[in-house]
Motif scaffolding. Structure first.
Motif, short mmCIF file in Angstrom:
data_model
loop_
_atom_site.label_atom_id
_atom_site.label_comp_id
_atom_site.label_asym_id
_atom_site.label_seq_id
_atom_site.Cartn_x
_atom_site.Cartn_y
_atom_site.Cartn_z
N UNK A 7 0.83 -1.20 0.00
CA UNK A 7 0.00 0.00 0.00
C UNK A 7 0.87 1.26 0.00
N UNK A 8 1.90 1.27 0.81
CA UNK A 8 2.78 2.43 0.88
C UNK A 8 3.58 2.63 -0.39
N UNK A 9 4.20 1.57 -0.89
CA UNK A 9 5.02 1.68 -2.10
C UNK A 9 4.15 2.05 -3.30
N UNK A 10 3.00 1.43 -3.42
CA UNK A 10 2.09 1.73 -4.52
C UNK A 10 1.58 3.17 -4.43
N UNK A 11 1.32 3.63 -3.23
CA UNK A 11 0.86 5.00 -3.03
C UNK A 11 1.92 6.03 -3.39
N UNK A 12 3.17 5.76 -2.98
CA UNK A 12 4.27 6.66 -3.33
C UNK A 12 4.45 6.70 -4.84
N UNK A 13 4.42 5.54 -5.48
CA UNK A 13 4.58 5.47 -6.94
C UNK A 13 3.46 6.24 -7.64
N UNK A 14 2.23 6.06 -7.18
CA UNK A 14 1.10 6.77 -7.79
C UNK A 14 1.23 8.27 -7.60
N UNK A 15 1.67 8.69 -6.42
CA UNK A 15 1.85 10.13 -6.16
C UNK A 15 2.90 10.71 -7.10
N UNK A 16 3.98 9.97 -7.32
CA UNK A 16 5.03 10.44 -8.23
C UNK A 16 4.52 10.50 -9.67
N UNK A 17 3.71 9.53 -10.06
CA UNK A 17 3.11 9.57 -11.40
C UNK A 17 2.18 10.77 -11.53
N UNK A 18 1.45 11.07 -10.48
CA UNK A 18 0.55 12.23 -10.50
C UNK A 18 1.33 13.54 -10.63
N UNK A 19 2.57 13.53 -10.17
CA UNK A 19 3.42 14.73 -10.29
C UNK A 19 4.08 14.85 -11.65
N UNK A 20 3.86 13.84 -12.51
CA UNK A 20 4.37 13.92 -13.87
C UNK A 20 5.61 13.10 -14.16
N UNK A 21 5.95 12.16 -13.31
CA UNK A 21 7.11 11.30 -13.54
C UNK A 21 6.89 10.45 -14.78
N UNK A 22 7.84 10.50 -15.72
CA UNK A 22 7.71 9.74 -16.97
C UNK A 22 9.08 9.21 -17.41
N UNK A 23 9.05 8.40 -18.43
CA UNK A 23 10.26 7.95 -19.10
C UNK A 23 11.20 7.12 -18.25
N UNK A 24 12.48 7.39 -18.44
CA UNK A 24 13.53 6.63 -17.75
C UNK A 24 13.45 6.81 -16.25
N UNK A 25 13.14 8.01 -15.80
CA UNK A 25 13.02 8.25 -14.36
C UNK A 25 11.89 7.41 -13.77
N UNK A 26 10.79 7.28 -14.48
CA UNK A 26 9.67 6.47 -14.03
C UNK A 26 10.11 5.02 -13.87
N UNK A 27 10.83 4.50 -14.85
CA UNK A 27 11.30 3.12 -14.81
C UNK A 27 12.27 2.91 -13.65
N UNK A 28 13.19 3.86 -13.46
CA UNK A 28 14.18 3.76 -12.38
C UNK A 28 13.50 3.81 -11.02
#
Length: 121
Positions: free
Chosen positions: A73-94
């Motif tokens: 729940x925590x890891x998925x929430x952090x990942x979703x929050x970062x995606x909501x902030x516009x994380x894309x591409x190589x940074x998203x994969x890393x």
């Protein structure tokens, strides 16, 4: 009026698991607080008492599931929050890779600790 944006696709597996784990965590967290903060005060929680509680199979399984669902729940929430902030591409994969490794390491270490407290290891 501001438009609502979410990285979760409603009905997707991530969306569903985030809600299922949230419901489970609310119930188990209430159990945890009741048992360890209301029935026993913090000063009464000891290593021996923790070991005794962990020797009960129901308690052990509940706490390991609590750890796994909380980690997801925590890891998925952090990942979703970062995606909501516009994380894309190589940074998203890393970031995804780092979060997966960190989540698995946390779950593995916590499970190992639970098994040690149970006396199985």
């Amino acid at each position: 009026m501001a438009e609502r944006y979410s990285s979760f696709q409603s009905g997707s597996a991530s969306w569903l698991f985030q809600r299922v784990t949230a419901a489970f965590l609310v119930v188990v967290l209430a159990f945890h607080f009741f048992l360890l903060h209301f029935m026993n005060h913090a000063s009464e929680v000891t290593f021996a008492g923790t070991s005794a509680r962990m020797s009960e199979w129901g308690y052990l399984v509940t706490m390991v599931l609590f750890l796994w669902t909380g980690t997801f729940h925590g890891v998925n929430g952090v990942y979703a929050a970062l995606l909501n902030q516009g994380l894309t591409g190589t940074k998203k994969t890393a970031v995804k890779g780092i979060l997966v490794v960190a989540g698995l390491a946390l779950a593995a270490q916590g499970t190992y600790l639970a098994l040690v407290m149970n006396g199985m290891v």
